[in-house]
Write an enzyme that holds these catalytic residues in place. Sequence first.
Site, PDB file in Angstrom:
ATOM      1  CB  CYS A   2      -0.868   0.023   1.243  1.00  0.00           C
ATOM      2  SG  CYS A   2      -1.910  -1.429   1.377  1.00  0.00           S
ATOM      3  NE  ARG A  27       4.570   1.832  -1.018  1.00  0.00           N
ATOM      4  CZ  ARG A  27       5.476   1.814  -0.058  1.00  0.00           C
ATOM      5  NH1 ARG A  27       6.615   2.430  -0.239  1.00  0.00           N
ATOM      6  NH2 ARG A  27       5.262   1.193   1.075  1.00  0.00           N
ATOM      7  CD1 TRP A  74      -0.499  -5.307  -4.373  1.00  0.00           C
ATOM      8  CD2 TRP A  74      -0.100  -6.383  -2.461  1.00  0.00           C
ATOM      9  NE1 TRP A  74       0.061  -6.521  -4.675  1.00  0.00           N
ATOM     10  CE2 TRP A  74       0.314  -7.198  -3.538  1.00  0.00           C
ATOM     11  CE3 TRP A  74       0.065  -6.855  -1.165  1.00  0.00           C
ATOM     12  CZ2 TRP A  74       0.869  -8.459  -3.351  1.00  0.00           C
ATOM     13  CZ3 TRP A  74       0.616  -8.100  -0.972  1.00  0.00           C
ATOM     14  CH2 TRP A  74       1.005  -8.890  -2.060  1.00  0.00           C
ATOM     15  CG  ASN A 100       1.730   0.102   4.163  1.00  0.00           C
ATOM     16  OD1 ASN A 100       1.420  -1.061   3.893  1.00  0.00           O
ATOM     17  ND2 ASN A 100       2.924   0.607   3.905  1.00  0.00           N
ATOM     18  N   GLY A 101      -0.195  -2.001   6.114  1.00  0.00           N
ATOM     19  CA  GLY A 101       0.211  -3.025   7.079  1.00  0.00           C
ATOM     20  C   GLY A 101      -0.940  -3.944   7.420  1.00  0.00           C
ATOM     21  CD  GLU A 481      17.329 -11.575 -10.520  1.00  0.00           C
ATOM     22  OE1 GLU A 481      16.792 -12.282  -9.662  1.00  0.00           O
ATOM     23  OE2 GLU A 481      16.937 -10.423 -10.783  1.00  0.00           O
ATOM     24  CE  LYS A 485      13.861  -9.383 -12.295  1.00  0.00           C
ATOM     25  NZ  LYS A 485      14.622  -9.521 -11.109  1.00  0.00           N
ATOM     26  CD  GLU A 488      10.013  -9.914 -11.120  1.00  0.00           C
ATOM     27  OE1 GLU A 488       9.335  -9.590 -10.140  1.00  0.00           O
ATOM     28  OE2 GLU A 488      11.256  -9.848 -11.135  1.00  0.00           O
ATOM     29  CG  HIS A 504      19.478 -36.104 -12.509  1.00  0.00           C
ATOM     30  ND1 HIS A 504      19.863 -37.409 -12.351  1.00  0.00           N
ATOM     31  CD2 HIS A 504      20.617 -35.399 -12.731  1.00  0.00           C
ATOM     32  CE1 HIS A 504      21.182 -37.495 -12.454  1.00  0.00           C
ATOM     33  NE2 HIS A 504      21.658 -36.280 -12.681  1.00  0.00           N
ATOM     34  CE  LYS A 604      11.610  -1.939  -6.496  1.00  0.00           C
ATOM     35  NZ  LYS A 604      12.393  -2.873  -7.327  1.00  0.00           N
TER      36      LYS A 604
HETATM   37  O1  M6R Z   1      13.174  -5.094  -1.189  1.00  0.00           O
HETATM   38  P1  M6R Z   1      13.729  -6.465  -1.160  1.00  0.00           P
HETATM   39  O2  M6R Z   1      15.024  -6.592  -1.884  1.00  0.00           O
HETATM   40  O3  M6R Z   1      13.830  -7.054   0.229  1.00  0.00           O
HETATM   41  O4  M6R Z   1      12.669  -7.344  -1.966  1.00  0.00           O
HETATM   42  C1  M6R Z   1      12.830  -8.720  -2.102  1.00  0.00           C
HETATM   43  C2  M6R Z   1      11.957  -9.253  -3.212  1.00  0.00           C
HETATM   44  O5  M6R Z   1      10.606  -8.991  -2.952  1.00  0.00           O
HETATM   45  C3  M6R Z   1      12.318  -8.645  -4.572  1.00  0.00           C
HETATM   46  O6  M6R Z   1      13.672  -8.841  -4.870  1.00  0.00           O
HETATM   47  C4  M6R Z   1      11.466  -9.284  -5.687  1.00  0.00           C
HETATM   48  O7  M6R Z   1      11.781 -10.622  -5.852  1.00  0.00           O
HETATM   49  C5  M6R Z   1      11.649  -8.501  -7.004  1.00  0.00           C
HETATM   50  N1  M6R Z   1      10.387  -8.073  -7.491  1.00  0.00           N
HETATM   51  C6  M6R Z   1      12.197  -9.317  -8.102  1.00  0.00           C
HETATM   52  O8  M6R Z   1      12.355  -8.588  -9.276  1.00  0.00           O
END
Ligand code: M6R
Length: 609
Positions: A2, A27, A74, A100-101, A481, A485, A488, A504, A604
Amino acid sequence: MCGIAGYVGQRNAVDVVLDMIKRLEYRGYDSTGIAFPVDGELRILKRAGKLSELKAVVDDENPSSHQAIVHSRWATHGAPTDLNAHPHYDHGARIALIHNGIIENYIELKEELVRHGHIFQSETDSEVAAHIVGQEYQEGVPLEEAVRRAVKKLRGAFAFVVVSVDEPDKVVCVRNASPLVIGFGKDGENMVASDITAMLPYTKQFAILENDMVAVVTPDGVKVTNLNGRPVDLETFEANYDVKSAEKGGYDHFMLKEIHEQPDVVRQCLAGRLSEKTVTLDGLFSDHVWQEIDRVNIIACGTAYHAGLMGKYLFEKMLQLPTDVHFSSEFRYGEPILSPRSLAVFISQSGETADSLAALKLCQQHRIRTLGIVNVVGSSIAREVDKVLFTQAGPEISVASTKAYVAQAIVLMLLGIHIAQKKEMPGVRTADLVQALRNFPDAVQEALDLEGQMQEIAKKFADSSLVFFLGRRADANIALEAALKLKEIAYIPTQECPAGEMKHGPLALIDQGTLAVFGATDKEIREKLVSNIKEIQARGGHVLALTGNDDDSLDKIAEDVVKLPPCDDPYLDALVSIVPLQMLAYYMAKERGCEIDQPRNLAKSVTVE
Ligand code: M6R
C-alpha cells in the site's frame, strides 16, 4: 504494498496527493482512494483498479481543498473492490483513515465494536482501525490523542494517516513497523508519505517517523510525540537524489531505464570504496571480529536471495568461508543453527521486506552479529542491523529488480575482498580483483550494446509457453535470476536449474522449439555444457548461449550465441550476463503487451508476511 500520502498547505491538496500517489504506483496496488473536506463534510472517493479510474471521478468534481489524504491499496484482507479501498470512514466520529500493514487482532476488535453498534462497510482490518480511532475520538480528545490511545489497542504492523472534518488543516499519522516519512515543505505546507519518492517535487527535507511515534502535520509545522504524548525530536535529512532520478528519463519503462543505469550504478556503488589495490569499507566490524567469524548466513527474498547465492559462490570459492543462503520466509519459522561466531547478512533493496525484518529480529534474539546490504537509506533493515553497507543504486521504481541486483552482487564482492583483507588471506589476489571491479562498469556498458540482438531474439521467442534457464556454478545462479525476471514481467513459465540436473527430470519438458538459455561464461566447465546443449537439441530444443567474446567454441553448436565482454574474473563474467538477460525479459514482455513496471499480483516492497 500500500502507498500512503497526505498533505496540508497552500496548494490544492487534492492535486498534490494525486500526484504523490502516482509516484508511489511502483509499489503495486489494486485500488485507490482519496479523502478531503468539502462544506463541513469529508468527501471520500474510492475506486478498484488503476489510479486513472479514481482520477476520472475526482476530475468530474474538480474539487479544491487545503487538506487531503490518498491511498493505494494492495489487497490483503478482502478483495480489491471499491468498498474495501481506503480511506475508511467512521461516520459517528467523522474521521477518515488510510492504512498500510496488517492489524492482527482486528477480528476480536471488530466483534467488540459491532456489539457497541458500529456498522462496517468493508471486509478490511483497516476499517476496524478507523473505528477504534473513532471510538476514542468521540471521547472528546484531540485527534492525535485518539490515535495514541487507539494504537495501544492494536496488534500488528501498521502505519496510518488520519483526518477529521472537525480539525481542518491537520493530518495525524503514526508508525508502527510500516514505513512513513514526513516531508517538510516551505511556505506553509507539510506532508507525509510512504516514501520520499512521492514528495520529491515538493521538498528535499525529510524525516523518518520511527516506530511508536505520532506526528501532527499542519501547514505551520510538524509536532511529534511518543505514545505517551511526550514530545520527541525527529532527525531531518536532505534527500540525495532529485525528482529526475525517480522519473523515466525518456525510456518507455522504469525497468529499461534502470537496466541502462547499471554502468553508473556500479560506479556509484564502488565510489570511495576502492583504493589502488585494496577495498575500503568504512564502519564495519573491528578486525578481531572478522578473525572470529567462521560462517555466514545470507538471508533475503526474491532477487536479493539470488544475489545471496552469488555471495555464497564467491565466499566459498574465494575465502573458503562456509556460507548458507536462506529464504527469509523459511528462516523466520525454521530452527536455524546459529553459532555465535557466525555473521547474518540481510540483503534487501527496500529494507522493508517483512519476512527479512522478522528474520533479522530472530538473529537479534540469538545475539548473532548482523550486517545489512540495503539500498534504501533510512529503511527499517538499514536501521536495525549492527552494520550496514548501502548499495547506492538510487531509487528503483520498477517492481522487477535489475540495478539493485547488480549493485547487491558488487557489494558482496567488495565485502568478500574486505574479509580477505581482514583475515589476511595471501591466497586471495585482492589487487587483481580490485582491478576487475574497476573495469566492470565499462563491461556493463558494453553488455548494454547487445540490446538490438536481445530485441531480435525476444521477438522470435515471445510466444514461448516455457523457457529453460540453465548454467553451472555462478551461471546457474544467474539462471535463477534471469528466469525470475522473465516470469514476473512476461508471465512466461520458466524452468531453471543447474544444467547437470536436466537429465534427472526437467529434460522431459523439452519439446520441438522449446527455448533453452544457457549461461556459459565459466571457462573451466564450458565443455561440460556442450553435452547438456546436445541433449536439448536432440529433443528439438533451441539453444541460446551466452558466452565470453573471447570464446568461439559454442559458435557452431548453439543456434543463437550472445557474446559478452570478458571481465577478468569468473564471478564478474557471470554477473555481466544478467544484463542481456534482463533485456531479453523486458523485450519479451513488451512483445506480449505486458505492463512491465507493475506486473500483475506483485508489489515492489512486500511489507506484509
Ligand atoms: O526489497 P527487497 O530486496 O527485500 O525485496 C525482495 C523481493 O521482494 C524482490 O527482490 C522481488 O523478488 C523482485 N520483485 C524481483 O524482481
